[in-house]
Motif scaffolding. Structure first.
Motif, PDB file in Angstrom:
ATOM      1  N   ASN A  43       6.119  11.785   4.239  1.00 26.73           N
ATOM      2  CA  ASN A  43       6.003  11.970   2.793  1.00 26.73           C
ATOM      3  C   ASN A  43       7.287  11.524   2.092  1.00 26.73           C
ATOM      4  OD1 ASN A  43       4.581  12.876   0.455  1.00 26.73           O
ATOM      5  ND2 ASN A  43       5.877  14.687   0.441  1.00 26.73           N
ATOM      6  N   GLY A  44       8.425  11.748   2.723  1.00 27.85           N
ATOM      7  CA  GLY A  44       9.700  11.296   2.166  1.00 27.85           C
ATOM      8  C   GLY A  44       9.755   9.786   2.046  1.00 27.85           C
ATOM      9  N   MET A  45       9.281   9.082   3.080  1.00 27.33           N
ATOM     10  CA  MET A  45       9.271   7.623   3.001  1.00 27.33           C
ATOM     11  C   MET A  45       8.317   7.161   1.904  1.00 27.33           C
ATOM     12  SD  MET A  45       8.431   4.731   5.825  1.00 27.33           S
ATOM     13  CE  MET A  45       8.919   3.035   5.510  1.00 27.33           C
ATOM     14  N   SER A  46       7.172   7.821   1.800  1.00 27.49           N
ATOM     15  CA  SER A  46       6.229   7.474   0.743  1.00 27.49           C
ATOM     16  C   SER A  46       6.856   7.704  -0.633  1.00 27.49           C
ATOM     17  CB  SER A  46       4.943   8.291   0.882  1.00 27.49           C
ATOM     18  OG  SER A  46       4.274   7.928   2.072  1.00 27.49           O
ATOM     19  N   GLY A  47       7.656   8.770  -0.757  1.00 31.58           N
ATOM     20  CA  GLY A  47       8.357   9.044  -2.008  1.00 31.58           C
ATOM     21  C   GLY A  47       9.351   7.952  -2.354  1.00 31.58           C
ATOM     22  N   MET A  48      10.037   7.420  -1.337  1.00 30.77           N
ATOM     23  CA  MET A  48      10.962   6.307  -1.584  1.00 30.77           C
ATOM     24  C   MET A  48      10.196   5.107  -2.119  1.00 30.77           C
ATOM     25  SD  MET A  48      13.378   6.318   1.803  1.00 30.77           S
ATOM     26  CE  MET A  48      13.492   7.843   2.726  1.00 30.77           C
ATOM     27  N   LEU A  49       9.094   4.768  -1.456  1.00 28.80           N
ATOM     28  CA  LEU A  49       8.293   3.615  -1.866  1.00 28.80           C
ATOM     29  C   LEU A  49       7.737   3.826  -3.272  1.00 28.80           C
ATOM     30  CD1 LEU A  49       6.882   0.916  -1.332  1.00 28.80           C
ATOM     31  CD2 LEU A  49       5.062   2.208  -0.171  1.00 28.80           C
ATOM     32  N   TRP A  50       7.231   5.020  -3.543  1.00 31.35           N
ATOM     33  CA  TRP A  50       6.661   5.316  -4.850  1.00 31.35           C
ATOM     34  C   TRP A  50       7.711   5.123  -5.952  1.00 31.35           C
ATOM     35  CZ3 TRP A  50       7.729   8.998  -8.619  1.00 31.35           C
ATOM     36  CH2 TRP A  50       6.789   9.074  -9.639  1.00 31.35           C
ATOM     37  N   ARG A  51       8.926   5.608  -5.735  1.00 31.57           N
ATOM     38  CA  ARG A  51       9.979   5.474  -6.743  1.00 31.57           C
ATOM     39  C   ARG A  51      10.368   4.016  -6.962  1.00 31.57           C
ATOM     40  NH1 ARG A  51      10.081  10.449  -5.534  1.00 31.57           N
ATOM     41  NH2 ARG A  51      10.778  12.014  -7.028  1.00 31.57           N
ATOM     42  N   VAL A  52      10.486   3.267  -5.871  1.00 25.59           N
ATOM     43  CA  VAL A  52      10.808   1.844  -6.006  1.00 25.59           C
ATOM     44  C   VAL A  52       9.733   1.152  -6.835  1.00 25.59           C
ATOM     45  CG1 VAL A  52      10.972  -0.348  -4.746  1.00 25.59           C
ATOM     46  CG2 VAL A  52      12.218   1.660  -3.914  1.00 25.59           C
ATOM     47  N   LYS A  53       8.481   1.403  -6.530  1.00 29.13           N
ATOM     48  CA  LYS A  53       7.402   0.757  -7.262  1.00 29.13           C
ATOM     49  C   LYS A  53       7.398   1.176  -8.732  1.00 29.13           C
ATOM     50  CE  LYS A  53       3.441   0.334  -4.982  1.00 29.13           C
ATOM     51  NZ  LYS A  53       2.279   0.649  -4.089  1.00 29.13           N
ATOM     52  N   ARG A  54       7.634   2.444  -9.013  1.00 27.76           N
ATOM     53  CA  ARG A  54       7.678   2.909 -10.397  1.00 27.76           C
ATOM     54  C   ARG A  54       8.829   2.250 -11.145  1.00 27.76           C
ATOM     55  NH1 ARG A  54      10.686   6.001 -12.675  1.00 27.76           N
ATOM     56  NH2 ARG A  54      11.383   7.234 -10.917  1.00 27.76           N
ATOM     57  N   PRO A  72       0.827  -1.211   0.000  1.00 29.01           N
ATOM     58  CA  PRO A  72       0.000   0.000   0.000  1.00 29.01           C
ATOM     59  C   PRO A  72       0.863   1.263   0.000  1.00 29.01           C
ATOM     60  CG  PRO A  72      -0.757  -1.555   1.677  1.00 29.01           C
ATOM     61  CD  PRO A  72       0.554  -2.076   1.151  1.00 29.01           C
ATOM     62  N   ASP A  73       0.420   2.243  -0.776  1.00 26.16           N
ATOM     63  CA  ASP A  73       1.165   3.501  -0.863  1.00 26.16           C
ATOM     64  C   ASP A  73       1.258   4.219   0.478  1.00 26.16           C
ATOM     65  OD1 ASP A  73       1.624   3.130  -3.574  1.00 26.16           O
ATOM     66  OD2 ASP A  73      -0.149   4.273  -4.172  1.00 26.16           O
ATOM     67  N   ASP A  74       0.331   3.937   1.385  1.00 25.77           N
ATOM     68  CA  ASP A  74       0.345   4.594   2.697  1.00 25.77           C
ATOM     69  C   ASP A  74       1.060   3.765   3.764  1.00 25.77           C
ATOM     70  OD1 ASP A  74      -1.524   2.561   3.026  1.00 25.77           O
ATOM     71  OD2 ASP A  74      -3.044   3.853   3.943  1.00 25.77           O
ATOM     72  N   PHE A  75       1.970   2.889   3.346  1.00 23.98           N
ATOM     73  CA  PHE A  75       2.685   2.050   4.312  1.00 23.98           C
ATOM     74  C   PHE A  75       3.340   2.878   5.408  1.00 23.98           C
ATOM     75  CE2 PHE A  75       6.673   0.106   5.774  1.00 23.98           C
ATOM     76  CZ  PHE A  75       6.136  -0.960   6.486  1.00 23.98           C
ATOM     77  N   ALA A  76       3.902   4.030   5.081  1.00 23.70           N
ATOM     78  CA  ALA A  76       4.577   4.861   6.089  1.00 23.70           C
ATOM     79  C   ALA A  76       3.650   5.180   7.262  1.00 23.70           C
ATOM     80  CB  ALA A  76       5.106   6.146   5.458  1.00 23.70           C
ATOM     81  N   LEU A  77       2.375   5.362   6.975  1.00 22.73           N
ATOM     82  CA  LEU A  77       1.412   5.682   8.031  1.00 22.73           C
ATOM     83  C   LEU A  77       1.104   4.480   8.921  1.00 22.73           C
ATOM     84  CD1 LEU A  77      -1.058   7.874   5.944  1.00 22.73           C
ATOM     85  CD2 LEU A  77       0.788   8.642   7.476  1.00 22.73           C
ATOM     86  N   MET A  78       1.349   3.287   8.423  1.00 19.42           N
ATOM     87  CA  MET A  78       1.046   2.073   9.176  1.00 19.42           C
ATOM     88  C   MET A  78       2.017   1.828  10.325  1.00 19.42           C
ATOM     89  SD  MET A  78       0.178  -0.607   6.174  1.00 19.42           S
ATOM     90  CE  MET A  78      -1.070  -0.266   4.948  1.00 19.42           C
ATOM     91  N   LEU A  79       3.097   2.589  10.380  1.00 26.29           N
ATOM     92  CA  LEU A  79       4.111   2.381  11.409  1.00 26.29           C
ATOM     93  C   LEU A  79       3.785   3.088  12.720  1.00 26.29           C
ATOM     94  CD1 LEU A  79       7.291   2.744   9.174  1.00 26.29           C
ATOM     95  CD2 LEU A  79       6.136   0.638   9.891  1.00 26.29           C
ATOM     96  N   GLY A  80       2.727   3.893  12.725  1.00 27.87           N
ATOM     97  CA  GLY A  80       2.324   4.568  13.953  1.00 27.87           C
ATOM     98  C   GLY A  80       3.244   5.691  14.376  1.00 27.87           C
ATOM     99  N   LEU A  81       3.875   6.332  13.415  1.00 21.77           N
ATOM    100  CA  LEU A  81       4.833   7.399  13.730  1.00 21.77           C
ATOM    101  C   LEU A  81       4.281   8.803  13.468  1.00 21.77           C
ATOM    102  CD1 LEU A  81       7.996   5.706  12.225  1.00 21.77           C
ATOM    103  CD2 LEU A  81       7.679   6.321  14.634  1.00 21.77           C
ATOM    104  N   SER A  82       3.010   8.909  13.127  1.00 19.54           N
ATOM    105  CA  SER A  82       2.440  10.204  12.743  1.00 19.54           C
ATOM    106  C   SER A  82       2.602  11.272  13.815  1.00 19.54           C
ATOM    107  CB  SER A  82       0.963  10.049  12.403  1.00 19.54           C
ATOM    108  OG  SER A  82       0.814   9.200  11.301  1.00 19.54           O
ATOM    109  N   GLY A  83       2.572  10.878  15.078  1.00 19.47           N
ATOM    110  CA  GLY A  83       2.733  11.846  16.160  1.00 19.47           C
ATOM    111  C   GLY A  83       4.174  12.099  16.537  1.00 19.47           C
ATOM    112  N   ALA A  84       5.097  11.288  16.022  1.00 25.25           N
ATOM    113  CA  ALA A  84       6.500  11.389  16.425  1.00 25.25           C
ATOM    114  C   ALA A  84       7.390  12.050  15.381  1.00 25.25           C
ATOM    115  CB  ALA A  84       7.045   9.992  16.741  1.00 25.25           C
ATOM    116  N   VAL A  85       6.987  11.990  14.122  1.00 24.20           N
ATOM    117  CA  VAL A  85       7.781  12.608  13.060  1.00 24.20           C
ATOM    118  C   VAL A  85       6.863  13.493  12.219  1.00 24.20           C
ATOM    119  CG1 VAL A  85       9.490  10.739  12.962  1.00 24.20           C
ATOM    120  CG2 VAL A  85       7.527  10.680  11.441  1.00 24.20           C
TER     121      VAL A  85
END
Length: 144
Positions: A125-136, A106-119
Motif C-alpha cells: 500500500n505504501g508503494m501504491s501511495g508513492m505512485l498515486w502521489r506521483v501521478k497526482r 496501472p495503480d496496482d503496479f505494486a502487485l505486479m512485482l509478485g511480492l504479495s507473499g513476501a511483504v
C-alpha cells in the motif's frame, strides 16, 4: 500482461523471473540504488510531499519538464530497506518517462512485482501511495 513503459516492464520481469525469496532480495538490492534527490530538494525538503501510506518517513516529488518529461525524487530512510526499495523502483521506473506514460501506469503496479507473499499489504500500500502521489502531482503540473 498489462502494457507498461519499458522501464517498469523490465523491473516487473526481473522480479517475476525469481522465486519469492529471491524477489525480496532483489527489492533489498533496489534499496541500495535509490538515487539521491536533487540539491534543490535536499536544501528544501519542505517541497516534497509526505507519503502518508508509509509508516516510514517517505517523501516524493515529481518534476515535469516543459517537454513533458517526468523526473521523480524520493527520500526514504536507510533503516526501512523494503520501503526504500519500493521508492527506488518508483524513482528508476518513472524518471525519464513522458507524463502520459506515467499517468497510464496501472495503480496496482505494486502487485505486479509478485511480492504479495513476501511483504505485508501495508508495505505494498505504501508503494501504491508513492505512485498515486506521483501521478497526482504530474496531473496537476500538466494542468498548469
Amino acid at each position: 500482461m498489462t502494457d507498461l513503459p519499458a522501464s517498469l516492464a523490465e523491473i516487473r520481469d526481473d522480479f517475476l523471473s525469481f522465486g519469492e525469496a529471491d524477489r525480496l532480495q532483489l527489492l533489498l538490492e533496489f534499496s541500495n540504488e535509490l538515487p539521491a534527490v536533487a540539491d534543490t530538494y535536499r536544501e528544501h525538503p519542505e517541497l516534497l510531499e509526505r507519503v502518508e501510506e508509509c509508516q516510514s518517513p517517505v517523501y516524493v516529488i515529481a518534476d515535469v519538464s516543459p517537454a513533458g518529461r517526468v523526473e521523480v525524487h524520493v527520500t526514504a530512510p536507510a533503516e526501512a530497506p523494503t520501503t526504500r526499495g519500493f521508492a527506488s523502483i518508483i524513482a528508476h521506473g518513472l524518471s525519464g518517462l513522458d507524463a502520459a506514460d506515467v499517468l497510464a501506469v496501472p495503480d496496482d503496479f505494486a502487485l505486479m512485482l509478485g511480492l504479495s507473499g513476501a511483504v505485508s499489504p501495508l508495505r505494498l500500500n505504501g508503494m501504491s501511495g508513492m505512485l498515486w502521489r506521483v501521478k497526482r502531482q504530474v496531473r496537476a503540473k500538466m494542468a498548469t
